[in-house]
Design an enzyme around this catalytic site. Structure first.
Site, PDB file in Angstrom:
ATOM      1  N   GLU A   1       2.439  -8.656  -1.935  1.00  0.00           N
ATOM      2  CA  GLU A   1       0.874  -9.299  -2.056  1.00  0.00           C
ATOM      3  C   GLU A   1       0.308 -10.581  -2.119  1.00  0.00           C
ATOM      4  O   GLU A   1       0.139 -10.909  -1.465  1.00  0.00           O
ATOM      5  CB  GLU A   1      -0.310  -8.190  -2.750  1.00  0.00           C
ATOM      6  CG  GLU A   1      -0.202  -6.632  -1.930  1.00  0.00           C
ATOM      7  CD  GLU A   1       0.895  -5.471  -2.366  1.00  0.00           C
ATOM      8  OE1 GLU A   1       0.347  -4.672  -1.826  1.00  0.00           O
ATOM      9  OE2 GLU A   1       1.162  -6.168  -2.914  1.00  0.00           O
TER      10      GLU A   1
ATOM     11  N   GLU B   1       1.755   2.270  -3.447  1.00  0.00           N
ATOM     12  CA  GLU B   1       0.291   2.196  -4.401  1.00  0.00           C
ATOM     13  C   GLU B   1      -0.028   3.305  -3.850  1.00  0.00           C
ATOM     14  O   GLU B   1      -0.495   4.554  -4.562  1.00  0.00           O
ATOM     15  CB  GLU B   1      -0.967   1.339  -4.038  1.00  0.00           C
ATOM     16  CG  GLU B   1      -0.418  -0.344  -3.974  1.00  0.00           C
ATOM     17  CD  GLU B   1      -1.574  -1.279  -3.765  1.00  0.00           C
ATOM     18  OE1 GLU B   1      -2.397  -1.752  -4.892  1.00  0.00           O
ATOM     19  OE2 GLU B   1      -1.548  -1.004  -2.214  1.00  0.00           O
TER      20      GLU B   1
ATOM     21  N   GLY C   1       0.716  -1.469  -0.233  1.00  0.00           N
ATOM     22  CA  GLY C   1       0.156  -0.294   0.239  1.00  0.00           C
ATOM     23  C   GLY C   1       1.155   1.014   0.397  1.00  0.00           C
ATOM     24  O   GLY C   1       0.517   2.388  -0.854  1.00  0.00           O
TER      25      GLY C   1
END
Length: 259
Positions: free
Chosen positions: A134, A114, A111
């Site tokens: 992930e 991201e 994240g």
């Protein structure tokens, strides 16, 4: 507004710092909400022309999501987690009119990467490492990573990064277009502020329209060229356009108001 997990320094160039150093600045639901609130406040402040996003300390920008929060989630809860996060933070940041620069000061994983990719562009410190790990946890990137990474570096390299769950160095990230610059850690924020200083000399209204037009080419159902034409036309109705063209003809520096 007071926050527990982030620090905010306002000014013409605002700085938002994710401040969970004991967790390597990992994103939990509270941090995501606080970031949304801080970005929304900055977007609505006409005095703020650029936002810099970084992490506290020297180890991590954001080392990923806080796995302890969702390890027991159901299918429906997992989908809702991704949908809500994308809506209030990742897509929200990408579509801000105010430019957002990620100053990546260490690990940007999952994240964290991201979030950096949702910013309008990225500058990294020499010790930064980036990746989407992930699949090593039995899940896929859920905050836009499968979409933004191929847009930035191409499908093949993105597939490799996602499938291997590996990390790349800052220099590797620069070579594939994931970051724009790599600088020594001690110079990261100063360098980023230098780029921001160049941005604030220009028209905020035009920059906002440019962001919208660029993003349109990556949105399903939108025609980027038509969006550009419409945005170009809108600029002609702004005070910034009148000031910019007048200043050019008068051979002086423009004083933009963002109107």
């Amino acid at each position: 507004m007071t926050y527990e997990n982030i620090l905010v320094a306002n000014g013409t160039i605002a700085q938002i710092t994710i401040n969970r150093p004991e967790k390597l600045n990992a994103l939990n639901r509270q941090t995501i909400q606080e970031l949304h609130d801080a970005f929304e406040t900055a977007e609505n402040n006409p005095d703020i022309k650029v936002i810099i996003l970084t992490g506290s300390g020297e180890k991590a920008f954001v080392a990923g999501a806080d796995i302890s929060e969702f390890a027991s989630f159901s299918v429906e809860e997992g989908a809702q987690l991704a949908a809500h996060g994308q809506e209030i933070l990742f897509d929200f940041v990408e579509n801000l009119r105010t430019p957002v620069i990620a100053a990546v000061n260490g690990f940007a994983l999952g994240g964290g990467l991201e979030l950096a990719m949702a910013c309008h562009f990225r500058i990294a410190s020499e010790n930064a490492k980036m990746g989407l790990p992930e699949v090593s946890l039995g899940v896929i990137p859920g905050y836009g990573g499968t979409q933004r990474l191929p847009q930035l570096i191409g499908k093949g390299k993105a597939m490799e990064m996602i499938m291997t769950a590996g990390m790349i160095t800052a220099e590797e990230a620069k070579s594939c277009g994931l970051v724009n610059y790599v600088v020594p850690q001690g110079e990261l924020l100063e360098f980023t502020h230098g780029i921001a200083q160049k941005i604030i000399k220009n028209s905020p209204t035009a920059i906002g329209q440019a962001i919208k037009a660029v993003n349109a080419s990556y949105k399903e159902g939108l025609d980027g060229f038509k969006t550009e034409i419409k945005a170009f036309g809108k600029c002609f109705g702004t005070e910034d356009f009148k000031e910019g063209t007048t200043a050019f003809l008068e051979k002086r520096k423009a004083a933009f108001t963002g109107k």
